[in-house]
Write an enzyme that holds these catalytic residues in place. Structure first.
Site, PDB file in Angstrom:
ATOM      1  N   HIS A   1      59.248  24.215   3.953  1.00 45.46           N
ATOM      2  CA  HIS A   1      60.637  24.476   4.358  1.00 45.46           C
ATOM      3  C   HIS A   1      60.953  25.982   4.319  1.00 45.46           C
ATOM      4  O   HIS A   1      61.871  26.432   3.641  1.00 45.46           O
ATOM      5  CB  HIS A   1      61.615  23.699   3.459  1.00 45.46           C
ATOM      6  CG  HIS A   1      62.970  23.532   4.070  1.00 45.46           C
ATOM      7  ND1 HIS A   1      63.748  22.410   3.869  1.00 45.46           N
ATOM      8  CD2 HIS A   1      63.713  24.354   4.863  1.00 45.46           C
ATOM      9  CE1 HIS A   1      64.897  22.546   4.526  1.00 45.46           C
ATOM     10  NE2 HIS A   1      64.895  23.715   5.124  1.00 45.46           N
TER      11      HIS A   1
ATOM     12  N   ARG B   1      65.132  18.511   9.733  1.00 44.50           N
ATOM     13  CA  ARG B   1      65.167  17.900   8.410  1.00 44.50           C
ATOM     14  C   ARG B   1      64.121  16.793   8.350  1.00 44.50           C
ATOM     15  O   ARG B   1      63.867  16.110   9.350  1.00 44.50           O
ATOM     16  CB  ARG B   1      66.552  17.311   8.113  1.00 44.50           C
ATOM     17  CG  ARG B   1      67.633  18.346   7.858  1.00 44.50           C
ATOM     18  CD  ARG B   1      67.406  19.099   6.540  1.00 44.50           C
ATOM     19  NE  ARG B   1      68.472  20.038   6.235  1.00 44.50           N
ATOM     20  CZ  ARG B   1      68.417  21.357   6.458  1.00 44.50           C
ATOM     21  NH1 ARG B   1      67.329  21.900   6.975  1.00 44.50           N
ATOM     22  NH2 ARG B   1      69.433  22.126   6.113  1.00 44.50           N
TER      23      ARG B   1
HETATM   24  P1  NAP Z   1      74.121  23.676  15.537  1.00 50.09           P
HETATM   25  O1  NAP Z   1      74.431  25.019  16.120  1.00 50.09           O
HETATM   26  O2  NAP Z   1      75.210  22.904  14.875  1.00 50.09           O
HETATM   27  O3  NAP Z   1      73.497  22.819  16.727  1.00 50.09           O
HETATM   28  C1  NAP Z   1      73.239  21.461  16.631  1.00 50.09           C
HETATM   29  C2  NAP Z   1      73.013  20.944  18.042  1.00 50.09           C
HETATM   30  O4  NAP Z   1      72.559  19.592  17.962  1.00 50.09           O
HETATM   31  C3  NAP Z   1      74.310  20.957  18.876  1.00 50.09           C
HETATM   32  O5  NAP Z   1      74.035  21.557  20.114  1.00 50.09           O
HETATM   33  C4  NAP Z   1      74.656  19.491  18.991  1.00 50.09           C
HETATM   34  O6  NAP Z   1      75.277  19.099  20.204  1.00 50.09           O
HETATM   35  C5  NAP Z   1      73.300  18.822  18.903  1.00 50.09           C
HETATM   36  N1  NAP Z   1      73.443  17.443  18.426  1.00 50.09           N
HETATM   37  C6  NAP Z   1      74.087  17.004  17.331  1.00 50.09           C
HETATM   38  N2  NAP Z   1      74.019  15.662  17.246  1.00 50.09           N
HETATM   39  C7  NAP Z   1      73.326  15.256  18.323  1.00 50.09           C
HETATM   40  C8  NAP Z   1      72.936  13.988  18.786  1.00 50.09           C
HETATM   41  N3  NAP Z   1      73.254  12.854  18.148  1.00 50.09           N
HETATM   42  N4  NAP Z   1      72.233  13.919  19.933  1.00 50.09           N
HETATM   43  C9  NAP Z   1      71.918  15.044  20.618  1.00 50.09           C
HETATM   44  N5  NAP Z   1      72.273  16.297  20.228  1.00 50.09           N
HETATM   45  C10 NAP Z   1      72.966  16.386  19.085  1.00 50.09           C
HETATM   46  O7  NAP Z   1      72.940  23.780  14.487  1.00 50.09           O
HETATM   47  P2  NAP Z   1      71.821  24.911  14.367  1.00 50.09           P
HETATM   48  O8  NAP Z   1      72.350  26.112  13.693  1.00 50.09           O
HETATM   49  O9  NAP Z   1      71.165  25.082  15.682  1.00 50.09           O
HETATM   50  O10 NAP Z   1      70.822  24.219  13.324  1.00 50.09           O
HETATM   51  C11 NAP Z   1      70.195  22.990  13.605  1.00 50.09           C
HETATM   52  C12 NAP Z   1      69.523  22.441  12.355  1.00 50.09           C
HETATM   53  O11 NAP Z   1      68.373  23.208  12.042  1.00 50.09           O
HETATM   54  C13 NAP Z   1      70.343  22.517  11.071  1.00 50.09           C
HETATM   55  O12 NAP Z   1      71.293  21.471  10.996  1.00 50.09           O
HETATM   56  C14 NAP Z   1      69.281  22.404  10.006  1.00 50.09           C
HETATM   57  O13 NAP Z   1      69.066  21.060   9.656  1.00 50.09           O
HETATM   58  C15 NAP Z   1      68.023  22.936  10.691  1.00 50.09           C
HETATM   59  N6  NAP Z   1      67.546  24.191  10.059  1.00 50.09           N
HETATM   60  C16 NAP Z   1      66.302  24.193   9.509  1.00 50.09           C
HETATM   61  C17 NAP Z   1      65.826  25.348   8.930  1.00 50.09           C
HETATM   62  C18 NAP Z   1      64.434  25.411   8.359  1.00 50.09           C
HETATM   63  O14 NAP Z   1      64.097  26.394   7.703  1.00 50.09           O
HETATM   64  N7  NAP Z   1      63.592  24.444   8.595  1.00 50.09           N
HETATM   65  C19 NAP Z   1      66.618  26.507   8.901  1.00 50.09           C
HETATM   66  C20 NAP Z   1      67.884  26.465   9.472  1.00 50.09           C
HETATM   67  C21 NAP Z   1      68.344  25.279  10.056  1.00 50.09           C
HETATM   68  P3  NAP Z   1      76.749  19.599  20.686  1.00 50.09           P
HETATM   69  O15 NAP Z   1      76.499  20.933  21.345  1.00 50.09           O
HETATM   70  O16 NAP Z   1      77.190  18.562  21.623  1.00 50.09           O
HETATM   71  O17 NAP Z   1      77.583  19.705  19.448  1.00 50.09           O
HETATM   72  C1  GLV Z   2      67.768  25.661   6.007  1.00 54.48           C
HETATM   73  O1  GLV Z   2      67.118  24.676   6.125  1.00 54.48           O
HETATM   74  C2  GLV Z   2      69.123  25.778   6.482  1.00 54.48           C
HETATM   75  O2  GLV Z   2      69.696  24.752   6.867  1.00 54.48           O
HETATM   76  O3  GLV Z   2      69.652  26.911   6.489  1.00 54.48           O
END
Ligand code: NAP
Ligand code: GLV
Length: 309
Positions: free
Chosen positions: A272, A224
């Site tokens: 994005h 983000r």
């Molecule tokens: P997720 O499965 O919820 O994983 C988040 C990870 O971050 C978890 O392993 C969590 O640790 C860790 N985390 C959270 N807070 C933390 C902190 N303070 N310090 C260190 N580690 C921390 O999420 P995801 O599906 O991988 O997605 C991640 C992010 O990608 C989304 O939230 C979104 O903002 C972004 N995204 C962007 C796009 C784009 O097109 N640019 C698309 C999709 C997603 P724990 O294992 O301990 O819970």
């Molecule tokens: C895109 O940024 C998503 O969070 O799916």
């Protein structure tokens, strides 16, 4: 019991066709033309979850957010008895693997330098460094961070990951917690941010963090825009401490026309698009989860409101 789907017209068509074909027993309604009586709506599938809209759905039980990140949701407006589920589906994962791999390889093989050189009709080969001599570090070892690191292993990069809780991933040196952040950062030639946006992670990509990266490191932010301190990035790029940044997300989106990052020659910005929910792969995943809830089983991918992701 009804499901209300809210998105743009093209996506709505795909989802409506899918539910008609594979779940004809479910009363699947679409916004804005086919909502019926909103009192019937127990399940909402939507990116948009504004207070006024949610207040019009008095019997809502589950909000299926249509993205992986849920930081845009105003949880004060979501009644405490409504469960929020985020989107975890193969289309988002594959999109993120593609974008991040593309970015890491472009940085590793100096593609952006060559694009610069071409614009000046310059022919200047840069020595190739083997992937095994570079470390790619990923912040956030969740669904996306893990998938990205696994795929990057194919190229032979040294891989490191940093996370809140401890993880063990094959071939990846894993770090956990704030105390280990400097040791993690010290080895990252390319740093990829895949953290959720929370109170704990807002602004984390700031001057201090950048100073802990090796000189010449590059940054890829696919999480983000609000994770990144844009001024700190400009200073780090201008001083040469960071070599490049690839930003798929900014704050705000888009940046104002006159923002220095738009025209910075060491920055690549994309709008994005790193990865998006793909209706064809997301609809079956959501239907399976919906059926779990309808049959009294626990839902997958529930958001922990206290943690904020
Ligand atoms: P997720 O499965 O919820 O994983 C988040 C990870 O971050 C978890 O392993 C969590 O640790 C860790 N985390 C959270 N807070 C933390 C902190 N303070 N310090 C260190 N580690 C921390 O999420 P995801 O599906 O991988 O997605 C991640 C992010 O990608 C989304 O939230 C979104 O903002 C972004 N995204 C962007 C796009 C784009 O097109 N640019 C698309 C999709 C997603 P724990 O294992 O301990 O819970
Ligand atoms: C895109 O940024 C998503 O969070 O799916």
């Amino acid at each position: 019991m009804s499901v209300l789907y809210r998105s743009d017209a093209a996506r709505t068509q795909v989802w409506a066709r899918f539910f008609a074909a594979y779940a004809p027993e479910i009363d699947f309604r679409t916004w804005p033309d086919n909502t019926g009586d909103l009192n019937d709506v127990e399940y909402l599938v939507s990116w948009h979850a504004g207070a006024e809209f949610l207040a019009s759905l008095p019997n809502l039980k589950v909000l299926f957010a249509s993205g992986a990140g849920i930081d845009h949701i105003d949880f004060d407006a979501v009644p405490a008895n409504v469960t929020v589920v985020r989107m975890v589906e193969p289309g988002i994962v594959n999109g993120m693997i593609e974008y991040t791999t593309m970015s890491v390889l472009a940085l590793h093989r100096n593609l952006l330098d060559y694009a610069d050189m071409q614009s000046r009709a310059q022919w200047r080969p840069i020595p190739v460094i083997p992937a095994s001599a570079r470390t790619v570090g990923v912040m956030g070892l969740g669904v996306l961070g893990q998938a990205v690191l696994e795929r990057l292993g194919v190229f032979g990069f040294r891989r490191a990951g940093w996370n809140r809780s401890r993880k063990t991933l094959p071939g990846v040196e894993c770090f956990a917690g704030d105390e280990s952040l400097p040791r993690f950062l010290a080895q990252c030639d390319v740093l990829v941010c895949l953290l959720p946006l929370t109170d704990a992670t807002r602004g984390i990509l700031g001057a201090r963090l950048m100073s802990l990266l090796p000189r010449g490191a590059a940054l890829v932010n696919v999480a983000r825009g609000a994770h990144l301190d844009h001024d700190a990035l400009l200073s780090a790029l201008d001083s040469g401490h960071l070599s490049r940044a690839i930003l798929d997300v900014t704050d705000p989106e888009p940046l104002p026309d006159d923002h220095a990052l738009w025209r910075h020659r060491r920055v690549l910005i994309t709008p994005h698009i790193a990865s998006m929910t793909q209706p064809d792969t997301a609809a079956p995943v959501l239907l399976a989860n919906l059926r779990r809830h309808m049959s009294g089983q626990p839902l997958h991918d529930v958001v922990d409101r206290r943690r904020g992701y």
